[in-house]
Write a protein that holds these residues in place. Structure first.
Motif, short mmCIF file in Angstrom:
data_model
loop_
_atom_site.label_atom_id
_atom_site.label_comp_id
_atom_site.label_asym_id
_atom_site.label_seq_id
_atom_site.Cartn_x
_atom_site.Cartn_y
_atom_site.Cartn_z
N ILE A 1 1.09 -0.19 -4.86
CA ILE A 1 -0.11 0.05 -5.32
C ILE A 1 -0.67 1.16 -4.86
O ILE A 1 -0.60 1.86 -3.44
CB ILE A 1 -0.95 -1.28 -5.03
CG1 ILE A 1 -0.98 -1.62 -3.55
CG2 ILE A 1 -0.55 -2.36 -5.98
CD1 ILE A 1 -1.89 -2.63 -3.10
N ASP A 2 -1.41 1.98 -5.78
CA ASP A 2 -2.16 3.10 -5.27
C ASP A 2 -3.44 3.08 -4.73
O ASP A 2 -4.46 3.14 -5.47
CB ASP A 2 -2.18 4.14 -6.48
CG ASP A 2 -2.50 5.47 -6.26
OD1 ASP A 2 -2.61 5.83 -5.11
OD2 ASP A 2 -2.76 6.14 -7.37
N THR A 3 -3.37 2.82 -3.50
CA THR A 3 -4.72 2.33 -2.69
C THR A 3 -5.41 3.57 -2.01
O THR A 3 -4.71 4.42 -1.48
CB THR A 3 -4.50 1.27 -1.60
OG1 THR A 3 -3.60 1.46 -0.99
CG2 THR A 3 -4.42 -0.19 -2.39
N SER B 1 -11.91 0.96 -3.90
CA SER B 1 -10.65 0.32 -4.48
C SER B 1 -10.74 -0.61 -5.63
O SER B 1 -9.81 -1.39 -5.90
CB SER B 1 -10.16 -0.51 -3.27
OG SER B 1 -11.05 -1.52 -3.01
N THR C 1 -7.93 0.01 -8.21
CA THR C 1 -6.67 0.03 -7.78
C THR C 1 -5.41 -0.41 -8.99
O THR C 1 -5.44 -1.30 -9.45
CB THR C 1 -6.44 -0.62 -6.59
OG1 THR C 1 -7.28 -0.12 -5.50
CG2 THR C 1 -4.95 -0.77 -6.07
N ARG C 2 -4.50 0.60 -8.83
CA ARG C 2 -3.45 0.33 -10.17
C ARG C 2 -1.99 0.30 -9.30
O ARG C 2 -1.99 0.77 -8.18
CB ARG C 2 -3.59 1.23 -11.20
CG ARG C 2 -4.76 1.43 -11.90
CD ARG C 2 -5.09 0.26 -12.78
NE ARG C 2 -6.43 0.68 -13.26
CZ ARG C 2 -7.10 -0.16 -14.33
NH1 ARG C 2 -6.29 -1.11 -14.94
NH2 ARG C 2 -8.18 -0.07 -14.67
N LEU D 1 -5.73 -6.97 -3.91
CA LEU D 1 -5.69 -5.70 -4.85
C LEU D 1 -4.56 -5.67 -5.61
O LEU D 1 -4.48 -5.40 -6.97
CB LEU D 1 -6.05 -4.51 -4.03
CG LEU D 1 -7.26 -4.34 -3.10
CD1 LEU D 1 -7.13 -2.86 -2.37
CD2 LEU D 1 -8.18 -4.22 -4.33
N ASP E 1 0.87 -1.25 -0.10
CA ASP E 1 -0.05 0.12 -0.04
C ASP E 1 0.73 1.27 0.10
O ASP E 1 1.65 1.47 0.82
CB ASP E 1 -0.95 0.06 1.07
CG ASP E 1 -2.05 -1.07 1.11
OD1 ASP E 1 -2.59 -0.99 0.06
OD2 ASP E 1 -2.09 -1.71 2.02
N ALA F 1 -4.38 -5.99 -9.67
CA ALA F 1 -3.57 -4.80 -10.28
C ALA F 1 -2.43 -5.53 -11.02
O ALA F 1 -2.28 -5.20 -12.12
CB ALA F 1 -2.96 -4.22 -9.34
N HIS G 1 -6.64 4.27 0.88
CA HIS G 1 -6.75 4.31 2.20
C HIS G 1 -6.95 5.78 2.83
O HIS G 1 -7.78 5.91 3.75
CB HIS G 1 -5.61 3.72 2.79
CG HIS G 1 -5.50 2.13 2.55
ND1 HIS G 1 -6.13 1.44 3.34
CD2 HIS G 1 -4.62 1.35 1.75
CE1 HIS G 1 -6.04 0.07 3.04
NE2 HIS G 1 -4.91 0.27 2.04
#
Length: 228
Positions: free
Chosen positions: A18-20, A92, A95-96, A127, A14, A131, A22
């Motif tokens: 990955i660009d989550t 999410s 997510t990428r 995720l 995170d 991704a 949060h």
């Protein structure tokens, strides 16, 4: 026993790979409690990279003077954590991987570097896998994602991940400053990937900061290309 001379790379998921969403989910949940001033810097310093219930407890303690937050009611932490989780799951789905994370994973595919991924999030492994699939990639058979267990400290998690490797042969990259500090405290070479100027830096004297994952050479050495 693992080869103590072979470098081991530990990568957070995170915010690192990955660009989550949060922060957005925590901000939404906080507003349900009447907290409308959770800054990104506060999120990174007090909440990011921690198990959800611990994050909720820390947020409530941080905002204890808010009129709707009562630190004497532990059930509020659970309600806040559940609100955050519901919003996170809603946000999410798209997510990428960060662009520099995708480039790093591509370089790792043909290397012999040992890599272990880790997270405090219950959702990050799924995720991450999704991704990867969107990007036409998958985990190598020898790679896996390790989740921080309830009650386990970051330092304990890092020792688990390092296994029999000598501390000097382990390099860790994380966006959360407290995680980088914990890694440095047990003798690992640790780097913060600092994606925003609002992120507070680590405080340990041995910590280093990376502006991009492109700075990590493959194969890696313990000084990450001599960055200071």
């Amino acid at each position: 026993m693992e080869d103590r001379d072979q470098t081991l790379l530990l990568l957070d998921l995170d915010g690192t790979l990955i660009d989550t969403p949060h922060y957005q989910a925590w901000d939404y949940a906080a507003r349900q409690f009447g907290v409308d001033d959770l800054s990104y810097a506060e999120y990174v310093a007090y909440i990011a990279g921690r198990p959800r219930l611990e994050g909720a407890s820390r947020l409530i303690e941080l905002k204890r003077n808010c009129r709707r937050v009562d630190t004497r009611r532990p059930q509020d932490s659970w309600v806040l954590a559940e609100s955050k989780q519901a919003e996170f799951l809603r946000l999410s789905e798209d997510t990428r991987l960060f662009d520099d994370a995708l480039r790093l994973l591509h370089r790792l595919e043909t290397s012999q570097l040992r890599v272990r991924f880790y997270t405090a999030s219950e959702n990050a492994a799924r995720l991450f896998t999704t991704a990867l699939r969107r990007s036409g990639k998958s985990l190598c058979p020898q790679q896996s994602v390790v989740q921080q267990q309830e009650g386990q400290t970051r330092g304990e998690l890092f020792l688990q991940l390092a296994g029999e490797s000598a501390a000097a042969a382990v390099t860790l990259v994380d966006d959360a400053p407290h995680a980088v500090d914990a890694a440095c405290a047990i003798g690992l070479s640790a780097y913060q990937i600092r994606r925003s100027p609002f992120q507070p830096p680590p405080t340990h004297s041995g910590a280093r900061i990376l502006p991009s994952l492109d700075c990590i050479p493959v194969p890696i050495n313990v000084t990450v290309g001599g960055l200071k």
